[in-house]
Design a protein around this motif. Sequence first.
Motif, PDB file in Angstrom:
ATOM      1  N   TYR A 130      -2.549  -0.960  -3.289  1.00 36.83           N
ATOM      2  CA  TYR A 130      -3.430   0.107  -2.787  1.00 36.83           C
ATOM      3  C   TYR A 130      -2.680   1.437  -2.831  1.00 36.83           C
ATOM      4  O   TYR A 130      -1.449   1.472  -2.850  1.00 36.83           O
ATOM      5  N   PHE A 131      -3.473   2.516  -2.786  1.00 34.77           N
ATOM      6  CA  PHE A 131      -2.908   3.827  -2.456  1.00 34.77           C
ATOM      7  C   PHE A 131      -3.247   4.079  -0.988  1.00 34.77           C
ATOM      8  O   PHE A 131      -4.433   3.979  -0.603  1.00 34.77           O
ATOM      9  N   LEU A 181      -8.423   2.410  -2.449  1.00 35.80           N
ATOM     10  CA  LEU A 181      -7.859   3.365  -1.487  1.00 35.80           C
ATOM     11  C   LEU A 181      -7.859   2.753  -0.096  1.00 35.80           C
ATOM     12  O   LEU A 181      -8.863   2.198   0.359  1.00 35.80           O
ATOM     13  N   ASP A 182      -6.738   2.900   0.567  1.00 36.02           N
ATOM     14  CA  ASP A 182      -6.523   2.403   1.940  1.00 36.02           C
ATOM     15  C   ASP A 182      -6.385   3.660   2.797  1.00 36.02           C
ATOM     16  O   ASP A 182      -5.304   4.258   2.838  1.00 36.02           O
ATOM     17  N   SER A 218       0.876  -1.177   0.000  1.00 30.60           N
ATOM     18  CA  SER A 218       0.000   0.000   0.000  1.00 30.60           C
ATOM     19  C   SER A 218       0.910   1.223   0.000  1.00 30.60           C
ATOM     20  O   SER A 218       1.596   1.489   0.996  1.00 30.60           O
ATOM     21  N   THR A 219       0.986   1.905  -1.145  1.00 29.93           N
ATOM     22  CA  THR A 219       1.938   3.024  -1.262  1.00 29.93           C
ATOM     23  C   THR A 219       1.341   4.301  -0.674  1.00 29.93           C
ATOM     24  O   THR A 219       0.277   4.757  -1.119  1.00 29.93           O
ATOM     25  N   ASN A 233     -11.587   1.366  -0.210  1.00 28.54           N
ATOM     26  CA  ASN A 233     -11.696  -0.068   0.046  1.00 28.54           C
ATOM     27  C   ASN A 233     -11.776  -0.313   1.552  1.00 28.54           C
ATOM     28  O   ASN A 233     -12.489  -1.205   2.016  1.00 28.54           O
ATOM     29  N   ILE A 234     -11.036   0.502   2.296  1.00 28.28           N
ATOM     30  CA  ILE A 234     -11.005   0.330   3.754  1.00 28.28           C
ATOM     31  C   ILE A 234     -10.737   1.679   4.417  1.00 28.28           C
ATOM     32  O   ILE A 234     -10.026   2.513   3.858  1.00 28.28           O
TER      33      ILE A 234
END
Length: 219
Positions: free
Chosen positions: A30-31, A64-65, A5-6, A86-87
């Motif tokens: 993920y971002f 998106l994280d 997750s960047t 997403n979370i």
Amino acid sequence: MVEISTSILTMEKGEETKTIFALEAAKTDYFHIDVMDGKFVEKNTYKKMMENSSYIKRISNLPLDVHLMVEDVKTAVDDFLAVEPNIITFHYEACKDSSEVLDIIKYIKENNCKVGLAIKPNTNLEDIYEFLPYIHMCLVMTVEPGKGGQKLIKATVNKVRDLKKYINDNNIEIDIEVDGGINLVTANIVKEAGANILVSGTAILMAKDYKVIIDELKK
Ligand code: DX5
Ligand code: ZN
């Protein structure tokens, strides 16, 4: 195989489009959106992260994280639900008691979004055991929240190991995400300890070739 997750916290101003497309091509999973309110942590990235998230939603399908480092969690959840992440992960330390933690977990899930619970380096794992059955991911901060480019705090690796043992012993299926100071050296340490989602910002964004470092981090 772990997921990456960047964190786009230190993304160069004006380079957003190029960076997002390059990260997508490099197969980040993920971002990672670091939302800071200037109260829970010193920096305020709230508006910038809202803009970046909306922009990413327009040009990319990657999930998106969202990592909320805010005092007023409920308002931030409402604001960031708008970009259909997403979370959404919020901090245990931002809540006044267990019932508030449980209320927010329930609220995020009622809005068809996965929920994560984050803990700072000095927070004991035992404080959040009761919430683990109700969340999708536990975010173990490996630096003090508030900025990118810090060094991983070694003591947090034992927390990852203890958490992994606890969820295995109790048949709890959740992701363990680590966040802060993750690079090619520390990635192996936290993976061995049991983390399966690695957040990395500086180490990836400063690399010449995002794909090379993301492939390495995933190994
Ligand atoms: C810190 C943020 C992290 C940070 C990661 O408060 O939650 O996501 O941006 O950046 P690096 O990988 O540079 O430590
Ligand atoms: Zn973060």
